[in-house]
Enzyme design. Structure first.
Site, short mmCIF file in Angstrom:
data_model
loop_
_atom_site.label_atom_id
_atom_site.label_comp_id
_atom_site.label_asym_id
_atom_site.label_seq_id
_atom_site.Cartn_x
_atom_site.Cartn_y
_atom_site.Cartn_z
N ARG A 13 0.77 -1.24 0.00
CA ARG A 13 0.00 0.00 0.00
C ARG A 13 0.80 1.29 0.00
NH1 ARG A 13 -2.56 -3.95 2.32
NH2 ARG A 13 -4.72 -4.39 1.75
N GLN A 25 2.05 -11.65 8.63
CA GLN A 25 1.20 -11.67 7.44
C GLN A 25 2.07 -11.88 6.20
OE1 GLN A 25 -1.86 -8.25 7.66
NE2 GLN A 25 -0.18 -7.58 8.96
N ASP A 48 7.19 -14.14 2.88
CA ASP A 48 8.52 -14.10 2.27
C ASP A 48 9.57 -14.98 2.95
OD1 ASP A 48 9.08 -12.64 4.60
OD2 ASP A 48 8.88 -10.71 3.60
N HIS A 96 -0.70 -15.92 6.35
CA HIS A 96 -1.02 -15.89 4.91
C HIS A 96 -0.16 -16.85 4.11
CE1 HIS A 96 -2.76 -11.59 5.63
NE2 HIS A 96 -3.58 -12.54 6.03
N CYS A 98 -0.46 -31.32 -10.32
CA CYS A 98 0.16 -31.97 -9.16
C CYS A 98 0.70 -33.33 -9.58
CB CYS A 98 -0.89 -32.12 -8.05
SG CYS A 98 -0.37 -33.19 -6.69
P1 NAD Z 1 0.72 -3.10 3.73
O1 NAD Z 1 1.46 -2.92 2.45
O2 NAD Z 1 -0.74 -2.92 3.75
O3 NAD Z 1 1.32 -2.10 4.83
C1 NAD Z 1 2.69 -1.99 5.05
C2 NAD Z 1 2.87 -0.80 5.99
O4 NAD Z 1 4.23 -0.75 6.37
C3 NAD Z 1 2.54 0.54 5.33
O5 NAD Z 1 1.61 1.21 6.15
C4 NAD Z 1 3.89 1.26 5.27
O6 NAD Z 1 3.77 2.63 5.54
C5 NAD Z 1 4.67 0.60 6.35
N1 NAD Z 1 6.12 0.53 6.16
C6 NAD Z 1 6.80 0.19 5.03
N2 NAD Z 1 8.13 0.15 5.28
C7 NAD Z 1 8.29 0.49 6.60
C8 NAD Z 1 9.41 0.63 7.47
N3 NAD Z 1 10.67 0.40 7.04
N4 NAD Z 1 9.19 1.02 8.76
C9 NAD Z 1 7.93 1.25 9.21
N5 NAD Z 1 6.84 1.11 8.44
C10 NAD Z 1 7.01 0.73 7.16
O7 NAD Z 1 1.14 -4.50 4.31
P2 NAD Z 1 0.39 -5.48 5.33
O8 NAD Z 1 -0.25 -4.71 6.42
O9 NAD Z 1 1.38 -6.54 5.63
O10 NAD Z 1 -0.80 -6.11 4.46
C11 NAD Z 1 -0.61 -6.46 3.12
C12 NAD Z 1 -0.79 -7.92 2.75
O11 NAD Z 1 0.17 -8.13 1.74
C13 NAD Z 1 -0.46 -8.93 3.79
O12 NAD Z 1 -1.55 -9.75 3.83
C14 NAD Z 1 0.75 -9.72 3.27
O13 NAD Z 1 0.40 -11.08 3.21
C15 NAD Z 1 0.94 -9.28 1.85
N6 NAD Z 1 2.31 -8.86 1.44
C16 NAD Z 1 3.40 -9.51 1.89
C17 NAD Z 1 4.68 -9.11 1.51
C18 NAD Z 1 5.85 -9.87 2.06
O14 NAD Z 1 5.75 -11.07 2.31
N7 NAD Z 1 6.99 -9.21 2.25
C19 NAD Z 1 4.84 -8.01 0.65
C20 NAD Z 1 3.68 -7.35 0.18
C21 NAD Z 1 2.43 -7.78 0.59
ZN ZN Z 2 -2.42 -33.18 -5.49
#
Ligand code: NAD
Ligand code: ZN
Length: 261
Positions: free
Chosen positions: A41, A111, A114, A131, A164
């Site tokens: 986001r 969540q 990775d 997730h 599969c």
């Molecule tokens: P999100 O993208 O909705 O929110 C991430 C938040 O982290 C943002 O509000 C941003 O301002 C903040 N942020 C970014 N870098 C930062 C830092 N260095 N220090 C402090 N704040 C920081 O992510 P979410 O809440 O995890 O929800 C999104 C969904 O996306 C989850 O369900 C997840 O499964 C998935 N997702 C996962 C990954 C991953 O595995 N790395 C990456 C993208 C999305």
């Molecule tokens: Zn199978």
């Protein structure tokens, strides 16, 4: 001096970390941005280019399944680089591991898909993945695990994912898509850990994805102290005793330097 965050709030976080007996760390995509994996986001987030494919869309057409796998293989090099190199330089993952090493973190509920908490040294048994995990695939029909290079090779040859190998069913990364039901065992464990902690620490999450985002509120309702560290406002800031607005790595500095003294 703690540049980039409210010093008072970072100092309150340090003393809460010092005082807590049982801590739950709850993480979102923001803990991994410093490893080179964009969040969803932020202005530079993944959603600026690609709206996610829902589980229903994935199931409904061969073309969507191909597209989901095409996108997966396109982003996979950055996930592999993060696991190999990025996580070593990540102040957030390193601070979480240092906190874990105090023996007072009962679980890291994430969540993220990775695999980076595990790569940073947290034992897999103490990482609760709400997730799922994108570093491998599973059959939606029989659950058999498949490795990504195996699927990639067949995808490149045939222009689509293979079935599969055990049952001929549909292979998908072992992640929970929007519209897919939550993993039951992980949700139950996450709820139990949330109810048992005296400090719940939400790091780098916009706290808008449900049901994951119900956990911080549950902790606060149950009497735990709630601390939120995020660059942007979250809808749960009003429930938190401590809100540190800013970088996770920077927010931990007062606690880390108090430990070093
Ligand atoms: P999100 O993208 O909705 O929110 C991430 C938040 O982290 C943002 O509000 C941003 O301002 C903040 N942020 C970014 N870098 C930062 C830092 N260095 N220090 C402090 N704040 C920081 O992510 P979410 O809440 O995890 O929800 C999104 C969904 O996306 C989850 O369900 C997840 O499964 C998935 N997702 C996962 C990954 C991953 O595995 N790395 C990456 C993208 C999305
Ligand atoms: Zn199978």
């Amino acid at each position: 001096m703690t540049p980039g965050v409210d010093e008072q709030a970072a100092a309150e976080l340090a003393s809460a970390l010092q005082a807590a007996a049982r801590i739950v760390v709850f993480t979102g995509a923001g803990v991994s941005t410093d490893c080179g994996i964009p969040d969803f986001r932020s202005p530079t987030g993944i959603w600026q280019d690609n709206k996610p494919i829902s589980f229903q869309e994935f199931m409904a057409s061969e073309e969507m399944r191909r597209e989901a796998w095409r996108r997966k293989f396109a982003i996979q090099p950055s996930f592999e680089a993060a696991e190999r190199d990025g996580v070593k330089k990540s102040p957030a993952h390193s601070a979480i591991r240092t906190l874990y090493e105090t023996g007072r973190v009962s679980a890291v509920i994430t969540q993220n898909i990775d695999n980076l908490h595990q790569a940073s040294g947290i034992p897999a048994d103490d990482v609760v993945e709400l997730h799922g995990n994108g570093s491998y695939a599973a059959c939606l029909d029989c659950g058999t695990r498949h490795e990504l290079p195996f699927i990639r090779e067949r995808f490149d040859d045939a222009g689509g994912p293979p079935p599969c190998t055990a049952c001929g069913g549909t292979l998908k990364t072992a992640t929970i898509s929007f519209g897919q039901s939550m993993p039951q065992e992980e949700m139950l464990r996450a709820q139990a850990e949330t109810l048992a902690c005296d400090l719940f620490l939400a790091l780098g999450s916009s706290l808008v994805v449900h049901p994951a985002a119900t956990l911080p509120a549950l902790a606060a309702q149950n009497g735990a102290r709630l601390a939120i560290v995020n660059r942007e406002e979250t809808p749960l800031d009003g429930h938190a005793e401590i809100v540190v607005r800013g970088d996770i790595g920077v927010a931990f500095r007062p606690w880390l330097s108090a430990r070093a003294r």
